[in-house]
Write an enzyme that holds these catalytic residues in place. Sequence first.
Site, PDB file in Angstrom:
ATOM      1  N   GLN B  33       0.825  -1.218   0.000  1.00 49.09           N
ATOM      2  CA  GLN B  33       0.000   0.000   0.000  1.00 49.09           C
ATOM      3  C   GLN B  33       0.854   1.261   0.000  1.00 49.09           C
ATOM      4  OE1 GLN B  33      -1.749  -1.507   3.412  1.00 49.09           O
ATOM      5  NE2 GLN B  33      -2.229  -3.160   1.970  1.00 49.09           N
ATOM      6  N   HIS B  34       2.149   1.110  -0.095  1.00 46.23           N
ATOM      7  CA  HIS B  34       3.037   2.271  -0.051  1.00 46.23           C
ATOM      8  C   HIS B  34       4.142   2.081  -1.063  1.00 46.23           C
ATOM      9  CE1 HIS B  34       5.995   5.148   1.653  1.00 46.23           C
ATOM     10  NE2 HIS B  34       4.979   5.728   2.237  1.00 46.23           N
ATOM     11  N   PHE B  35       3.795   2.221  -2.439  1.00 45.94           N
ATOM     12  CA  PHE B  35       2.505   2.700  -2.898  1.00 45.94           C
ATOM     13  C   PHE B  35       1.850   1.731  -3.871  1.00 45.94           C
ATOM     14  CE2 PHE B  35       2.693   6.902  -1.173  1.00 45.94           C
ATOM     15  CZ  PHE B  35       4.037   7.165  -1.045  1.00 45.94           C
TER      16      PHE B  35
END
Lengths: 130, 168, 152
Positions: B33-35
Site C-alpha cells: 500500500q506504499h505505494f
Amino acid sequence: MSHDEIFKKVQGVLVDALGVDDDEVTPTARLTTDLHAESIDFLDIVFRIEKAFGFKIGQGELFPDNINDPKYVTDGVVNAAGLALLKEKMPHVDFTAFSADPKLEKVSEVFTVDSLVKFVANKLKAGAPA
Amino acid sequence: MRWLWIDAILLHEPNARLVAIKNVSLAEDHLHQHFPEGDDGPSQPMMPASLMLEGMAQTAGILVGSVRQFKEKVILAKVTEAIFESDVFPGQSIRYDAKIDRIDDMGASTIGTISRFDHRGGGWIDIGRTEIIFSHVDQNRAGLDLPEHNFVFGENFRAILGGLLPKK
Amino acid sequence: MHFRLVDQILECGPDRAVTLKNVTLAEEYLQDHFPGFHVLPGVFMLEALVQSARLVLEARDRAKGDGAPRRMVLGGVRALRYGNFVRPGEGLRSEVIVDKETDDGSVVFRGSATVLRHSQIATAASAGSAISSSDTAVSGRFTMRLVRTLQF
C-alpha cells in the site's frame, strides 16, 4: 565572551531545538508563550546549552525542579516562600510579571531568551567547570 | 505486522554507539500500500520514512536503555530533526547507526545516520540523519498511570538483543 | 496490516486538512507496542500527519489543474514533540497546514494531532468540536518531497 556573542549562540540553540526562525528569537521572547516550547524542549535546551558553552548544568539549575510541595504551593498558587525559593535558585529570571499572578501552571512562562543569556553569562563569569 | 523495525545488531559500544540493520522485502504486506497503483503513478513498493524513523528510534532506544540495564522506561519524546534524502526499495538494506550525545536522569539525546545498501553495487550510502530525544518516563511523568514492569523492552527484542540483556 | 492512517477526512483544502484515525485493538502491532500497555506508536502519529498532508497536496494539484498528481513522501521532520498517549478506543485528530513551498517543489507543513476520548466523541455533534491543547499527542513541522530513486 561578549553579551552579543552569548546571545547569538543562545539564539542558535533555540533555532535548532525549537525549529523557529532567527527573527522570532528576540531577547524578550518567552520560550513557551512565544516560541512554543514544551516540557521535553527544556531538556533539549539544557543539553544544547551544555554543548554550546562547554559547561555542565545541574538538575534544577537552569529550569526549576518541580516545586509542587505544600510548603511552597497552596491550591495551585505559589506562596511567598515558594516565590522566595524560585528567586534564590533562578537569579537569571525576572519574576515581576509572575509575582502578579503566581499560578504554578504558569511558572514555565517566566523564561525568556534573555533569562537564558543571563544564565550563561553568570555561569561563564563564575568560571564554571566543563 | 510485528512492531520490530530492526533485524539484527551489527555493533555495540556500551554507553556510546549501536549499529543495527533492517532488510526491506516484498514479503512485507504494508509495502504494497506504499505505494499501490493509483492516479499518482504505478505500483511502487518502498519503505515509509516514518518506519525508518522507528528503526532508528528502536536502535537508539536500545542503546539508551542498555546504559541503565533496561531498568528505565525509555520513550520517544522528540525528533529534533530527521532528514530522509533518498528512498529505499525492496531488496535493499537499511543501516541505523546511533550514538548517545548526552544522557542524564531525565532523558537522553541521540544522533544517528541512516544508510542504504544495494547488492547491485555502491556499498553503504548515507541517505539520512536523525536527532532524537528520549524521556526516562518514570522520572518525568509522576502521576501518569503506567504499569510497573518495563513494557518498553519486551520479549520480542530478546531475540536480537542477545548478550546485551542482563541475565534474567 | 493495511498502511492507512486516515480513517475519515473531516476537512480538506489546498492549504489545510483535518482527519481522524481510530485506534483499535484489532490492530495487531499494538500487542508489541507495548505488551500490557497498548499505545499508538509515535511514528504512526507522524504517518497520520503525512497521509493527511498527501490529501492537501492532491487538493493543491487539482486546484492548479497541472495534470497527474505527484507522488510525495516524507523528506524531513523538525521539532516534532510527543505528548499524550493514544490508546485503543481513542482517536487521533490530525490537522496539517501548509507552511511554505520550496524551490525544488517540496512542501513544508505544520502538523499537530490531539487525542479524542470516548466521552468527547459521544457528546459532540461532530468530531470537529474544539479539543483542549492539553490533549496534544504530537506537534511539529515536516517536509513532503518527490520520491527519489537511485539509478543503477
